[in-house]
Design an enzyme around this catalytic site. Structure first.
Site, PDB file in Angstrom:
ATOM      1  N   GLY A 134       0.778  -1.241   0.000  1.00 27.43           N
ATOM      2  CA  GLY A 134       0.000   0.000   0.000  1.00 27.43           C
ATOM      3  C   GLY A 134       0.807   1.288   0.000  1.00 27.43           C
ATOM      4  N   ASP A 144      -5.161   2.026  10.708  1.00 24.64           N
ATOM      5  CA  ASP A 144      -6.572   1.688  10.908  1.00 24.64           C
ATOM      6  C   ASP A 144      -6.740   1.166  12.337  1.00 24.64           C
ATOM      7  OD1 ASP A 144      -9.258   1.159  10.157  1.00 24.64           O
ATOM      8  OD2 ASP A 144      -8.756  -0.827   9.423  1.00 24.64           O
ATOM      9  N   LYS A 182      -7.166   6.630  10.547  1.00 19.24           N
ATOM     10  CA  LYS A 182      -8.601   6.545  10.870  1.00 19.24           C
ATOM     11  C   LYS A 182      -8.704   6.470  12.387  1.00 19.24           C
ATOM     12  CE  LYS A 182     -10.275   3.838   6.899  1.00 19.24           C
ATOM     13  NZ  LYS A 182     -10.675   2.455   6.513  1.00 19.24           N
ATOM     14  N   PHE A 238     -14.035   3.008   3.655  1.00 18.13           N
ATOM     15  CA  PHE A 238     -12.948   2.285   2.992  1.00 18.13           C
ATOM     16  C   PHE A 238     -12.475   3.096   1.791  1.00 18.13           C
ATOM     17  CE2 PHE A 238     -10.480  -1.011   1.019  1.00 18.13           C
ATOM     18  CZ  PHE A 238      -9.901  -1.604   2.139  1.00 18.13           C
TER      19      PHE A 238
HETATM   20  P1  IMP Z   1      -4.415  -2.011  10.703  1.00 10.96           P
HETATM   21  O1  IMP Z   1      -3.515  -3.117  11.114  1.00 10.96           O
HETATM   22  O2  IMP Z   1      -5.865  -2.341  11.020  1.00 10.96           O
HETATM   23  O3  IMP Z   1      -4.017  -0.657  11.227  1.00 10.96           O
HETATM   24  O4  IMP Z   1      -4.429  -2.006   9.127  1.00 10.96           O
HETATM   25  C1  IMP Z   1      -3.568  -1.271   8.375  1.00 10.96           C
HETATM   26  C2  IMP Z   1      -3.594  -1.770   6.951  1.00 10.96           C
HETATM   27  O5  IMP Z   1      -4.933  -2.064   6.537  1.00 10.96           O
HETATM   28  C3  IMP Z   1      -3.110  -0.706   6.013  1.00 10.96           C
HETATM   29  O6  IMP Z   1      -1.736  -0.805   5.805  1.00 10.96           O
HETATM   30  C4  IMP Z   1      -3.899  -0.993   4.757  1.00 10.96           C
HETATM   31  O7  IMP Z   1      -3.205  -1.933   3.954  1.00 10.96           O
HETATM   32  C5  IMP Z   1      -5.183  -1.622   5.243  1.00 10.96           C
HETATM   33  N1  IMP Z   1      -6.289  -0.649   5.280  1.00 10.96           N
HETATM   34  C6  IMP Z   1      -6.906  -0.135   6.356  1.00 10.96           C
HETATM   35  N2  IMP Z   1      -7.876   0.719   6.018  1.00 10.96           N
HETATM   36  C7  IMP Z   1      -7.873   0.762   4.674  1.00 10.96           C
HETATM   37  C8  IMP Z   1      -8.653   1.493   3.706  1.00 10.96           C
HETATM   38  O8  IMP Z   1      -9.562   2.296   3.993  1.00 10.96           O
HETATM   39  N3  IMP Z   1      -8.327   1.249   2.409  1.00 10.96           N
HETATM   40  C9  IMP Z   1      -7.357   0.390   2.019  1.00 10.96           C
HETATM   41  N4  IMP Z   1      -6.601  -0.288   2.882  1.00 10.96           N
HETATM   42  C10 IMP Z   1      -6.860  -0.112   4.204  1.00 10.96           C
END
Ligand code: IMP
Ligand code: MG
Length: 181
Positions: free
Chosen positions: A46, A105, A133, A154
């Site tokens: 990403g 996230d 977020k 998203f």
């Molecule tokens: P976390 O471990 O829940 O903080 O997730 C982080 C990862 O989830 C990021 O590096 C993204 O790859 C993916 N992610 C979280 N939210 C989104 C979104 O709204 N769009 C696309 N990818 C997301």
């Protein structure tokens, strides 16, 4: 012909806005790392576009490396697990590490990564995330560098995917909920 934008509810953050934010982050990093040579670690996939733009706004010497982790599979919700698909090539012992992430996230991915990399004895570790977020955090993470807060929707584009698609959209768009429902 189907247009990628048809699956979105339109542009949330334009390429011009992103560019201004990336410039600001580059300035902050350059000021803070004056006299140092940080290693910037991009989290694939990403953050690949963000990383490419960010390093060109950093004026101190730096090296780059990549890690590929996966926590989401192809869905829109975290699985709570982080799998290392590609590890760093470089030794970070004694180095100043900046983790470059696309979006924070739940924080699960970053908290795992910070733990993992801290065990390798770096001099420092900081996080630079383009998007955050705040409503979704499950683990406390305080990024030293943060681009923009985004709503609890998203988003795709500028490197961010849904099921490996939409990374090539130049602007950040909100994905229509029916696409991932
Ligand atoms: P976390 O471990 O829940 O903080 O997730 C982080 C990862 O989830 C990021 O590096 C993204 O790859 C993916 N992610 C979280 N939210 C989104 C979104 O709204 N769009 C696309 N990818 C997301
Ligand atoms: Mg992803």
């Amino acid at each position: 012909m189907k247009n990628l934008m048809d699956d979105t509810n339109g542009v949330l953050i334009s390429r011009e806005e992103i560019s201004a934010v990336v410039k600001r982050l580059g300035k902050e990093i350059s000021a803070d790392y004056e006299g140092k040579t940080p290693i910037m670690v991009s989290i694939l996939k990403g953050a690949f576009i963000f990383m490419a733009d960010l390093v060109r706004e950093v004026t101190v010497p730096c090296s780059i490396d990549f890690m590929c982790v996966s926590s989401y599979g192809s869905g829109a919700e975290t699985s709570g697990r982080v799998k290392i698909i590609k590890d760093l090539d470089t030794n970070i012992d004694g180095k100043d590490v900046i983790i470059v992430e696309d979006i924070l996230d739940s924080g699960v991915t970053l908290s795992h990564l910070i733990k993992l990399l801290s065990a390798r004895n770096p001099n420092s570790i900081k996080v630079c995330t383009l998007f955050d977020k705040p409503e979704r955090h499950k683990v406390e993470i305080n990024p030293a560098y943060k681009g923009l807060d985004v709503p609890n929707e998203f988003i795709v584009g500028y490197g961010l995917d849904y099921a490996e698609q939409y990374r090539n959209l130049p602007d950040v768009c909100v994905l229509k909920p029916e696409i991932y429902a």
